[in-house]
Design a protein around this motif. Structure first.
Motif, PDB file in Angstrom:
ATOM      1  N   LEU A 136       0.819  -1.206   0.000  1.00  0.00           N
ATOM      2  CA  LEU A 136       0.000   0.000   0.000  1.00  0.00           C
ATOM      3  C   LEU A 136       0.856   1.260   0.000  1.00  0.00           C
ATOM      4  N   LYS A 137       2.014   1.200   0.666  1.00  0.00           N
ATOM      5  CA  LYS A 137       2.930   2.337   0.721  1.00  0.00           C
ATOM      6  C   LYS A 137       4.291   1.905   0.212  1.00  0.00           C
ATOM      7  N   VAL A 138       4.794   2.605  -0.789  1.00  0.00           N
ATOM      8  CA  VAL A 138       6.163   2.393  -1.266  1.00  0.00           C
ATOM      9  C   VAL A 138       6.847   3.748  -1.208  1.00  0.00           C
ATOM     10  N   ASN A 139       7.905   3.845  -0.393  1.00  0.00           N
ATOM     11  CA  ASN A 139       8.621   5.104  -0.186  1.00  0.00           C
ATOM     12  C   ASN A 139      10.046   4.969  -0.689  1.00  0.00           C
ATOM     13  N   ILE A 140      10.639   6.106  -1.047  1.00  0.00           N
ATOM     14  CA  ILE A 140      12.020   6.135  -1.488  1.00  0.00           C
ATOM     15  C   ILE A 140      12.816   6.887  -0.430  1.00  0.00           C
ATOM     16  N   ALA A 141      13.860   6.236   0.095  1.00  0.00           N
ATOM     17  CA  ALA A 141      14.682   6.831   1.152  1.00  0.00           C
ATOM     18  C   ALA A 141      15.622   7.870   0.563  1.00  0.00           C
ATOM     19  N   THR A 142      15.719   9.013   1.226  1.00  0.00           N
ATOM     20  CA  THR A 142      16.612  10.092   0.812  1.00  0.00           C
ATOM     21  C   THR A 142      17.349  10.624   2.033  1.00  0.00           C
ATOM     22  N   GLN A 143      18.342  11.470   1.798  1.00  0.00           N
ATOM     23  CA  GLN A 143      19.022  12.167   2.883  1.00  0.00           C
ATOM     24  C   GLN A 143      18.296  13.472   3.116  1.00  0.00           C
ATOM     25  N   MET A 144      18.372  13.983   4.337  1.00  0.00           N
ATOM     26  CA  MET A 144      17.777  15.282   4.645  1.00  0.00           C
ATOM     27  C   MET A 144      18.486  16.368   3.850  1.00  0.00           C
ATOM     28  N   GLY A 145      17.715  17.203   3.213  1.00  0.00           N
ATOM     29  CA  GLY A 145      18.309  18.320   2.482  1.00  0.00           C
ATOM     30  C   GLY A 145      18.753  19.409   3.419  1.00  0.00           C
ATOM     31  N   SER A 146      19.759  20.177   3.006  1.00  0.00           N
ATOM     32  CA  SER A 146      20.256  21.234   3.894  1.00  0.00           C
ATOM     33  C   SER A 146      19.721  22.587   3.546  1.00  0.00           C
TER      34      SER A 146
END
Length: 136
Positions: A126-136
């Motif tokens: 039901l949920k597919v997320n893409i992991a990212t780094q926190m933007g600065s």
């Protein structure tokens, strides 16, 4: 011969019973082991891209990594794009609401990412997320 004690002495030795203390320590140990959240890792280091808007996700999730070479990794094993569907379907049987998190390397091909997301969705995620780094 002062080493030997006469059995007729009325000295009483006091001993501390350690059984209740050991029981308490084991109960605390079991409590901390059961309440600890185990974070599952994919087994490879992925250089995630930065995003302007990021949010924390649940720790109970299916983590799939895509390396720069295009390998699809789950639990330190290369499962390939074709293995994503069966993996997600099997994992969702126990908990249908579990989100799938894809950790794609910055250098990974977009086509591989789209295929992995599509396989996860087709398997019922039901949920597919893409992991990212926190933007600065």
């Amino acid at each position: 011969m002062g080493r030997f004690r006469d059995s007729s002495d009325d000295e009483v030795e006091t001993a501390i019973d350690m059984s209740p203390l050991i029981d308490c320590v084991f109960i605390l140990l079991i409590f901390f082991i059961v309440t600890t959240v185990f974070v599952e890792e994919t087994g490879v280091e992925v250089d995630k891209p930065q995003a302007a808007a990021s949010s924390k996700l649940e720790s109970n999730s299916i983590l799939i990594a895509i390396t720069e070479n295009g390998d699809v990794i789950y639990a330190k094993r290369n499962i390939g794009v074709r293995g994503v569907g069966s993996l997600v379907k099997r994992m969702l049987q126990a908990e249908p609401e579990t989100p799938v998190i894809v950790q794609a390397d910055k250098g990974a091909k977009t086509g591989t990412l789209v295929q992995v997301v599509g396989e996860a969705k087709a398997a019922g995620a039901l949920k597919v997320n893409i992991a990212t780094q926190m933007g600065s």
